[in-house]
Write a protein that holds these residues in place. Structure first.
Motif, mmCIF file in Angstrom:
data_model
loop_
_atom_site.group_PDB
_atom_site.id
_atom_site.type_symbol
_atom_site.label_atom_id
_atom_site.label_comp_id
_atom_site.label_asym_id
_atom_site.label_seq_id
_atom_site.Cartn_x
_atom_site.Cartn_y
_atom_site.Cartn_z
ATOM 1 N N LYS A 111 -23.539 -24.171 18.511
ATOM 2 C CA LYS A 111 -23.929 -23.565 19.507
ATOM 3 C C LYS A 111 -24.829 -24.406 20.420
ATOM 4 N N LEU A 112 -24.837 -24.218 21.574
ATOM 5 C CA LEU A 112 -25.882 -25.083 22.644
ATOM 6 C C LEU A 112 -27.124 -24.581 22.247
ATOM 7 N N SER A 113 -27.775 -25.655 21.931
ATOM 8 C CA SER A 113 -29.445 -25.768 21.657
ATOM 9 C C SER A 113 -30.199 -25.075 22.649
ATOM 10 N N HIS A 114 -31.319 -24.690 22.460
ATOM 11 C CA HIS A 114 -32.045 -24.322 23.432
ATOM 12 C C HIS A 114 -32.588 -25.452 24.063
ATOM 13 N N GLU A 115 -32.996 -26.738 23.691
ATOM 14 C CA GLU A 115 -33.396 -27.756 24.360
ATOM 15 C C GLU A 115 -32.529 -28.280 25.297
ATOM 16 N N SER A 116 -31.093 -28.482 24.819
ATOM 17 C CA SER A 116 -30.043 -28.946 25.770
ATOM 18 C C SER A 116 -29.579 -28.089 26.963
ATOM 19 N N ALA A 117 -29.618 -26.529 26.511
ATOM 20 C CA ALA A 117 -29.485 -25.577 27.474
ATOM 21 C C ALA A 117 -30.468 -25.827 28.536
ATOM 22 N N SER A 118 -31.585 -26.159 28.336
ATOM 23 C CA SER A 118 -32.724 -26.101 29.321
ATOM 24 C C SER A 118 -32.458 -27.343 30.228
ATOM 25 N N GLU A 119 -32.044 -28.448 29.470
ATOM 26 C CA GLU A 119 -31.795 -29.609 30.238
ATOM 27 C C GLU A 119 -30.570 -29.699 31.393
ATOM 28 N N LEU A 120 -29.553 -28.766 30.731
ATOM 29 C CA LEU A 120 -28.383 -28.912 31.562
ATOM 30 C C LEU A 120 -28.434 -27.489 32.553
#
Length: 521
Positions: free
Chosen positions: A237-246
């Protein structure tokens, strides 16, 4: 970027990591692109056959493109994510997940000498030890490319010429797998893009796995390889860090994804066996799904594991297609969108000019890294329109060159093809292609985004939101082109095209294998 505000409906995000740019699409269950964006990044051509890209520049481009989309759709409606794009590339990462060098991409041939040493033996056929060749073909449906452009060649290049990097490498990832790692922190690769490592047993399409004997032959350390997954399986699942960036919601399911050839078939609606796609982007390919594993070693094509369950796809890829138009655009200082209109000022056969599109060698139906492009039969009466028209014809003639071997492999006559890729936006190229191939050419809607649409639909399938059999109904045709009476006249031109190759291949090898010309390889 074209955008449309979405309703509250399930949406699926597709990311296409191309050679020139990333293309991102949000697709609904009806196959409509709700929003899309693209961002370009550099390609670094190096002497000695090098071709690299910076993985961090990939990620920055994806962040920009997805962030643009996230501002115009309801991110809570995005139910799954899939990544497709270029494969037969190598990203070496350390234990912290950081790239240790630029990614070596599918155009890179610096590992050629290590492959040639690996494949040779006492009893040789076409440069291969006959027993090794039989073993590879039996298990994988192919064998390491003598051109050195496979992932296996890249890893052997690093092992032999970047030994410190090889030692520090925790995992070797395909480009798509690297992006999935950035999204989910999972080190997983779909089996369909691991093909060009030539270490997977592909005989049982429902149970593809690493083969210990093949790994031993290559000399690669198995612990440096990622876990295998089916392309349509959710890997995390989409990680918290990547979700924030995207700019997306975290915990969105991400599938393993698949290569661009494999997902272009889905995006074009060619999910049934023998439905044929011609894709013309930076490179070009002719492909379809089939139910069998088969190899044509004489033309460098084979049927390999696809992105769909229990299916193979025909891999018949050619090196340069749309890249030739980009090259001409730069040489003549003409915008790409103007080339069509200029080329239309010429006529059939381009006043006798024949263009060979081998700007960086060729893969199929001949594997030859030393071939180079050519404007043949140029005269003082030739003009810019003639040259540009000849480029369109040359791309089409090159596709015809691989078209007949593909028909023989599938044991079917192809009477209709679907066309996708950036060059499908042209009004001239599809008409020329229909005449050169003597088939009906159906241009799919949104041809530039066929890969990102295909992987988005595969992501929808992973959640049981759509069925595979319904995908053809979701793909629309924007234009159709029929062959005309000019078609027969292209038969003669094609004969000359083949003669040009046969008479020049030795000259190209002599010129481009000399040390004097190493910088151009």
């Amino acid at each position: 970027m074209a955008l449309q505000r979405s309703l509250k409906e399930p949406l699926f995000l597709g990311i296409d990591l191309g050679t020139s740019a990333c293309k991102v699409s949000v697709v609904n269950k009806k196959g409509r692109i709700i929003a899309h964006a693209n961002e370009r990044y550099p390609l670094y051509i190096l002497e000695g056959g090098g071709a690299e890209q910076n993985p961090k520049e990939w990620w920055e481009a994806i962040v920009k493109a997805v962030s643009q989309i996230a501002e115009h759709v309801s991110v809570d409606s995005i139910k799954s994510i899939g990544v497709t794009g270029q494969w037969s590339g190598t990203v070496a990462i350390d234990a912290n997940g950081e790239p240790l060098m630029n990614a070596i991409i599918w155009l890179d041939s610096r590992g050629e000498k290590y492959i040639r040493n690996l494949i040779k033996g006492i009893f040789n056929f076409a440069g291969y030890d006959i027993f090794k060749l039989i073993n590879w073909v039996r298990k994988t449906a192919g064998a390491p490319s003598r051109s050195g452009k496979d992932s296996l060649a890249h890893i052997l290049f690093i092992k032999n010429e970047r030994s410190e990097i090889y030692k520090q490498t925790y995992k070797f990832l395909e480009p798509i797998s690297y992006i999935n790692f950035k999204l989910t922190n999972r080190l997983v690769s779909s089996y369909d893009i691991m093909i060009t490592h030539w270490i997977t047993d592909n005989r049982n399409i429902s149970n593809i796995k690493y083969d210990e004997k093949l790994i031993k032959i290559t000399g690669i350390d198995k612990e440096k390889l990622p876990e295998l997954s089916k392309p349509y399986e959710i890997i995390g699942k989409l990680s918290h860090e990547s979700a924030s960036e995207l700019g997306l919601s975290e915990n969105i399911p991400v599938i393993a994804g698949g290569g661009d050839i494999q997902t272009s078939l889905i995006g074009a609606g060619c999910v049934e066996d023998y439905e044929t796609l011609v894709y013309i982007g930076t490179s070009s390919w002719v492909t379809s799904h089939v139910s069998f594993k088969k190899t044509d070693i004489f033309h460098n094509i084979a049927s390999l594991p696809s992105a769909l369950p229990n299916k193979y796809f025909i891999a018949a890829e050619q090196e340069c297609a749309g890249k030739c138009l980009e090259f001409m655009s730069e040489c003549f200082n003409i915008k790409l969108e103007e080339i069509d209109n200029l080329a239309k000022n010429s006529t059939f056969d381009s006043s006798g000019i024949i263009f060979a599109p081998w700007l960086y060698g060729e893969r199929a139906p001949v594997e030859d890294r030393y071939l180079r492009g050519m404007i043949f039969n140029l005269s003082l009466s030739s003009n810019k329109s003639d040259i540009l028209h000849a480029v369109f014809e040359g791309i089409s003639l090159n596709i015809r060159w691989i078209f007949n071997p593909v028909q023989k492999l599938m044991k079917k006559r192809i009477e209709r093809v679907r066309l996708a890729g950036g060059c499908a936006r042209s009004n001239l190229l599809p008409a020329i292609l229909a005449n050169v191939l003597n088939v009906e050419v159906d241009v799919v809607e949104d041809p530039v985004f066929v890969n990102s649409k295909g992987i988005a639909l595969l992501a929808a399938y992973s959640l049981n939101e759509i069925k595979l059999k319904d995908i053809p109904k979701l793909i629309r045709i924007s234009n159709q082109y029929q062959p005309t009476n000019i078609s027969k006249r292209y038969n003669e031109i094609f004969k000359y095209y083949l003669k040009i190759y046969k008479s020049s291949k030795k000259i190209f090898r002599e010129i481009n294998s000399r040390d004097l010309y190493k910088k151009s390889l």
